[in-house]
Design a protein around this motif. Structure first.
Motif, PDB file in Angstrom:
ATOM      1  N   GLU A 171       0.804  -1.222   0.000  1.00  0.00           N
ATOM      2  CA  GLU A 171       0.000   0.000   0.000  1.00  0.00           C
ATOM      3  C   GLU A 171       0.840   1.278   0.000  1.00  0.00           C
ATOM      4  O   GLU A 171       0.525   2.226  -0.710  1.00  0.00           O
ATOM      5  N   TRP A 172       1.914   1.329   0.787  1.00  0.00           N
ATOM      6  CA  TRP A 172       2.662   2.581   0.881  1.00  0.00           C
ATOM      7  C   TRP A 172       3.348   2.937  -0.433  1.00  0.00           C
ATOM      8  O   TRP A 172       3.612   4.119  -0.695  1.00  0.00           O
ATOM      9  N   ARG A 173       3.603   1.951  -1.278  1.00  0.00           N
ATOM     10  CA  ARG A 173       4.205   2.229  -2.577  1.00  0.00           C
ATOM     11  C   ARG A 173       3.208   2.828  -3.556  1.00  0.00           C
ATOM     12  O   ARG A 173       3.595   3.344  -4.602  1.00  0.00           O
ATOM     13  N   ARG A 174       1.931   2.768  -3.231  1.00  0.00           N
ATOM     14  CA  ARG A 174       0.887   3.305  -4.095  1.00  0.00           C
ATOM     15  C   ARG A 174       0.479   4.728  -3.702  1.00  0.00           C
ATOM     16  O   ARG A 174       0.146   5.527  -4.573  1.00  0.00           O
ATOM     17  N   ARG A 175       0.531   5.027  -2.413  1.00  0.00           N
ATOM     18  CA  ARG A 175      -0.110   6.249  -1.939  1.00  0.00           C
ATOM     19  C   ARG A 175       0.770   7.137  -1.058  1.00  0.00           C
ATOM     20  O   ARG A 175       0.585   8.339  -1.025  1.00  0.00           O
ATOM     21  N   GLN A 176       1.710   6.555  -0.354  1.00  0.00           N
ATOM     22  CA  GLN A 176       2.441   7.327   0.647  1.00  0.00           C
ATOM     23  C   GLN A 176       3.471   8.237   0.015  1.00  0.00           C
ATOM     24  O   GLN A 176       4.201   7.822  -0.897  1.00  0.00           O
ATOM     25  N   PRO A 177       3.591   9.494   0.452  1.00  0.00           N
ATOM     26  CA  PRO A 177       4.681  10.350  -0.031  1.00  0.00           C
ATOM     27  C   PRO A 177       6.020   9.665   0.196  1.00  0.00           C
ATOM     28  O   PRO A 177       6.292   9.144   1.284  1.00  0.00           O
ATOM     29  N   GLY A 178       6.844   9.653  -0.836  1.00  0.00           N
ATOM     30  CA  GLY A 178       8.094   8.909  -0.760  1.00  0.00           C
ATOM     31  C   GLY A 178       7.981   7.514  -1.319  1.00  0.00           C
ATOM     32  O   GLY A 178       8.968   6.805  -1.438  1.00  0.00           O
ATOM     33  N   GLY A 179       6.751   7.087  -1.665  1.00  0.00           N
ATOM     34  CA  GLY A 179       6.565   5.766  -2.226  1.00  0.00           C
ATOM     35  C   GLY A 179       6.855   5.697  -3.716  1.00  0.00           C
ATOM     36  O   GLY A 179       6.911   4.605  -4.277  1.00  0.00           O
ATOM     37  N   GLY A 180       7.015   6.839  -4.372  1.00  0.00           N
ATOM     38  CA  GLY A 180       7.315   6.859  -5.798  1.00  0.00           C
ATOM     39  C   GLY A 180       8.778   6.613  -6.088  1.00  0.00           C
ATOM     40  O   GLY A 180       9.606   6.427  -5.198  1.00  0.00           O
ATOM     41  N   MET A 181       9.102   6.607  -7.382  1.00  0.00           N
ATOM     42  CA  MET A 181      10.459   6.216  -7.765  1.00  0.00           C
ATOM     43  C   MET A 181      11.498   7.300  -7.485  1.00  0.00           C
ATOM     44  O   MET A 181      12.692   7.017  -7.504  1.00  0.00           O
ATOM     45  N   LEU A 182      11.084   8.530  -7.168  1.00  0.00           N
ATOM     46  CA  LEU A 182      12.074   9.552  -6.818  1.00  0.00           C
ATOM     47  C   LEU A 182      12.874   9.139  -5.587  1.00  0.00           C
ATOM     48  O   LEU A 182      14.115   9.092  -5.619  1.00  0.00           O
ATOM     49  N   LEU A 183      12.181   8.838  -4.496  1.00  0.00           N
ATOM     50  CA  LEU A 183      12.874   8.532  -3.248  1.00  0.00           C
ATOM     51  C   LEU A 183      13.229   7.056  -3.105  1.00  0.00           C
ATOM     52  O   LEU A 183      14.099   6.709  -2.310  1.00  0.00           O
ATOM     53  N   ILE A 184      12.579   6.190  -3.871  1.00  0.00           N
ATOM     54  CA  ILE A 184      12.953   4.772  -3.815  1.00  0.00           C
ATOM     55  C   ILE A 184      14.137   4.492  -4.726  1.00  0.00           C
ATOM     56  O   ILE A 184      15.063   3.760  -4.344  1.00  0.00           O
ATOM     57  N   ASN A 185      14.145   5.068  -5.907  1.00  0.00           N
ATOM     58  CA  ASN A 185      15.145   4.708  -6.911  1.00  0.00           C
ATOM     59  C   ASN A 185      16.115   5.828  -7.273  1.00  0.00           C
ATOM     60  O   ASN A 185      17.328   5.641  -7.218  1.00  0.00           O
ATOM     61  N   LEU A 186      15.580   6.991  -7.653  1.00  0.00           N
ATOM     62  CA  LEU A 186      16.477   8.034  -8.165  1.00  0.00           C
ATOM     63  C   LEU A 186      17.398   8.611  -7.097  1.00  0.00           C
ATOM     64  O   LEU A 186      18.386   9.264  -7.421  1.00  0.00           O
ATOM     65  N   ILE A 187      17.103   8.376  -5.823  1.00  0.00           N
ATOM     66  CA  ILE A 187      18.012   8.824  -4.782  1.00  0.00           C
ATOM     67  C   ILE A 187      19.390   8.179  -4.952  1.00  0.00           C
ATOM     68  O   ILE A 187      20.416   8.784  -4.630  1.00  0.00           O
ATOM     69  N   HIS A 188      19.431   6.960  -5.481  1.00  0.00           N
ATOM     70  CA  HIS A 188      20.717   6.309  -5.725  1.00  0.00           C
ATOM     71  C   HIS A 188      21.519   7.059  -6.788  1.00  0.00           C
ATOM     72  O   HIS A 188      22.734   7.254  -6.653  1.00  0.00           O
ATOM     73  N   GLU A 189      20.829   7.461  -7.860  1.00  0.00           N
ATOM     74  CA  GLU A 189      21.526   8.209  -8.912  1.00  0.00           C
ATOM     75  C   GLU A 189      22.020   9.557  -8.391  1.00  0.00           C
ATOM     76  O   GLU A 189      23.137   9.988  -8.712  1.00  0.00           O
ATOM     77  N   VAL A 190      21.192  10.241  -7.612  1.00  0.00           N
ATOM     78  CA  VAL A 190      21.607  11.522  -7.037  1.00  0.00           C
ATOM     79  C   VAL A 190      22.831  11.332  -6.155  1.00  0.00           C
ATOM     80  O   VAL A 190      23.780  12.120  -6.196  1.00  0.00           O
ATOM     81  N   ASP A 191      22.839  10.275  -5.351  1.00  0.00           N
ATOM     82  CA  ASP A 191      23.989  10.024  -4.488  1.00  0.00           C
ATOM     83  C   ASP A 191      25.250   9.764  -5.308  1.00  0.00           C
ATOM     84  O   ASP A 191      26.329  10.264  -4.968  1.00  0.00           O
ATOM     85  N   LEU A 192      25.125   9.007  -6.394  1.00  0.00           N
ATOM     86  CA  LEU A 192      26.281   8.767  -7.252  1.00  0.00           C
ATOM     87  C   LEU A 192      26.797  10.059  -7.870  1.00  0.00           C
ATOM     88  O   LEU A 192      28.011  10.287  -7.946  1.00  0.00           O
ATOM     89  N   LEU A 193      25.880  10.906  -8.330  1.00  0.00           N
ATOM     90  CA  LEU A 193      26.290  12.165  -8.951  1.00  0.00           C
ATOM     91  C   LEU A 193      27.010  13.053  -7.951  1.00  0.00           C
ATOM     92  O   LEU A 193      28.019  13.684  -8.283  1.00  0.00           O
ATOM     93  N   ARG A 194      26.522  13.123  -6.726  1.00  0.00           N
ATOM     94  CA  ARG A 194      27.210  13.909  -5.697  1.00  0.00           C
ATOM     95  C   ARG A 194      28.599  13.333  -5.427  1.00  0.00           C
ATOM     96  O   ARG A 194      29.572  14.064  -5.267  1.00  0.00           O
ATOM     97  N   HIS A 195      28.686  12.018  -5.367  1.00  0.00           N
ATOM     98  CA  HIS A 195      29.949  11.348  -5.082  1.00  0.00           C
ATOM     99  C   HIS A 195      30.976  11.587  -6.183  1.00  0.00           C
ATOM    100  O   HIS A 195      32.164  11.768  -5.909  1.00  0.00           O
ATOM    101  N   LEU A 196      30.507  11.607  -7.440  1.00  0.00           N
ATOM    102  CA  LEU A 196      31.427  11.722  -8.571  1.00  0.00           C
ATOM    103  C   LEU A 196      31.709  13.164  -8.982  1.00  0.00           C
ATOM    104  O   LEU A 196      32.845  13.507  -9.313  1.00  0.00           O
TER     105      LEU A 196
END
Length: 345
Positions: free
Chosen positions: A170-195
């Motif tokens: 359920e939280w992946r459908r409705r809860q803020p943070g359940g979308g792919m920004l905070l589940i998935n793209l946070i990894h890409e953002v972290d890599l970009l900051r690191h590099l």
């Protein structure tokens, strides 16, 4: 405490999807053993996951910590519990690997940040595992040596098609943070900051058109870095492609492997590199009228989860400083949180 050649004895807090993933990675590690797990859902009427059958199991994580024989604990509980569970581990004198995000905001993270700052014995590593990939280390060295010159542009993509079953939670459908920004793209953002370096500003646009859920399924970010570079990051969990970290590496055998596919392009004043395939592009003298030559930097042993576990064993033994600190991980979270709040649908 585990010696240099001894197995690191680990406990696990949280036996959900991410906790079970960690248990599988530990099972194939030659540096760590999982000996105990804690989750309030454990009980006589609940089936035990196959991965945890042979472990000591606790409904209360504090009972597990009271064993006194753990070198480290992986915290894979719900995000809002990460800080309190990490603090309980530190109180017990145990090193912690906290799954991302480290907290839901800086205010919640403050007790943990203050504890780490005040106590040199507090050892906290955050699970942005991609930083441990050898291709990332090679790209960071390439950039740090100035072989690409001044970084000008970055283009990153993460696109895959998640199954309908993924969204039965359920939280992946409705809860803020359940979308792919905070589940998935946070990894890409972290890599970009690191590099590339710190991100000075971010703007975002997002859509939920593919599934019509309350959370986004597609998003695009425009990033301005403190060093003047400009980056774009696009992602979707409703698009078919081989372009994404999970498909371009063999980090997690759950996902099919598509070798040679880049998911990150970094271009500078003297050259460029695609990651994780580590193809380097250069010119004798930078000019759009000159041909671009290319060569590939070989990358071996590309198992970021195994490397993260080995690093955590060293952190737990006091032999290494955490590659990803709580403060560092929180900065990546804040960039994505800002993007989520500023997005235009």
């Amino acid at each position: 405490m585990a010696g240099h050649d001894a197995q690191c004895r680990l406990g696990l807090i949280g036996a959900g999807t991410f906790g079970l993933r960690h248990s599988r990675f530990i099972a194939r590690s030659d540096r760590a053993d999982l000996v105990a797990a804690a989750d309030p859902a454990f009980g006589p009427d609940r089936p035990v996951p196959d991965e945890l059958h042979d472990l000591a199991r606790y409904c209360d994580h504090r009972e597990m910590l009271a064993r006194g024989d753990l070198d480290g604990v992986i915290v894979a509980s719900p995000s809002e519990m990460h800080v309190s569970h990490a603090l309980d581990c530190l109180d017990a004198g145990v090193a912690v690997l906290v799954e991302k995000p480290v907290a839901v905001d800086r205010e919640q993270a403050r007790p943990l940040l203050d504890r780490v700052a005040a106590d040199s014995r507090a050892r906290v590593l955050v699970g942005h595992h991609r930083r441990h990939h050898p291709a990332v280390a090679a790209a960071r060295e390439l950039i740090g040596q100035g072989r690409l010159g001044e970084i000008r542009t970055i283009a990153a993509v993460w696109a895959t098609h998640k199954s309908d079953a993924y969204f039965e939670v359920e939280w992946r459908r409705r809860q803020p943070g359940g979308g792919m920004l905070l589940i998935n793209l946070i990894h890409e953002v972290d890599l970009l900051r690191h590099l590339v370096g710190e991100i000075a500003s971010v703007e975002a646009i997002a859509s939920n058109q593919a599934r019509g859920l309350e959370v986004e399924d597609t998003a695009g970010l425009v990033l301005r870095f403190a060093n003047g570079a400009i980056g774009t990051l696009v992602g979707s969990d409703s698009a078919v492609s081989p372009w994404g970290w999970d498909q371009a590496t063999e980090d997690d055998p759950t996902f099919p492997y598509h070798p040679g596919q880049p998911c990150l392009l970094i271009a500078g004043s003297r050259g460029a590199v695609s990651v994780p395939d580590m193809t380097v592009f250069t010119q004798p003298a930078p000019s759009w009228l000159e041909p671009v030559t290319q060569n590939q930097i070989p990358v071996e042993g590309a198992d970021a989860f195994a490397r993260q576990l080995a690093h955590f064993a060293d952190v737990a033994a006091g032999r290494a400083r955490p590659l990803v600190t709580a403060e560092d991980a929180l900065r990546s979270f804040e960039v994505v949180r800002t993007a989520a709040r500023s997005r235009v649908s």
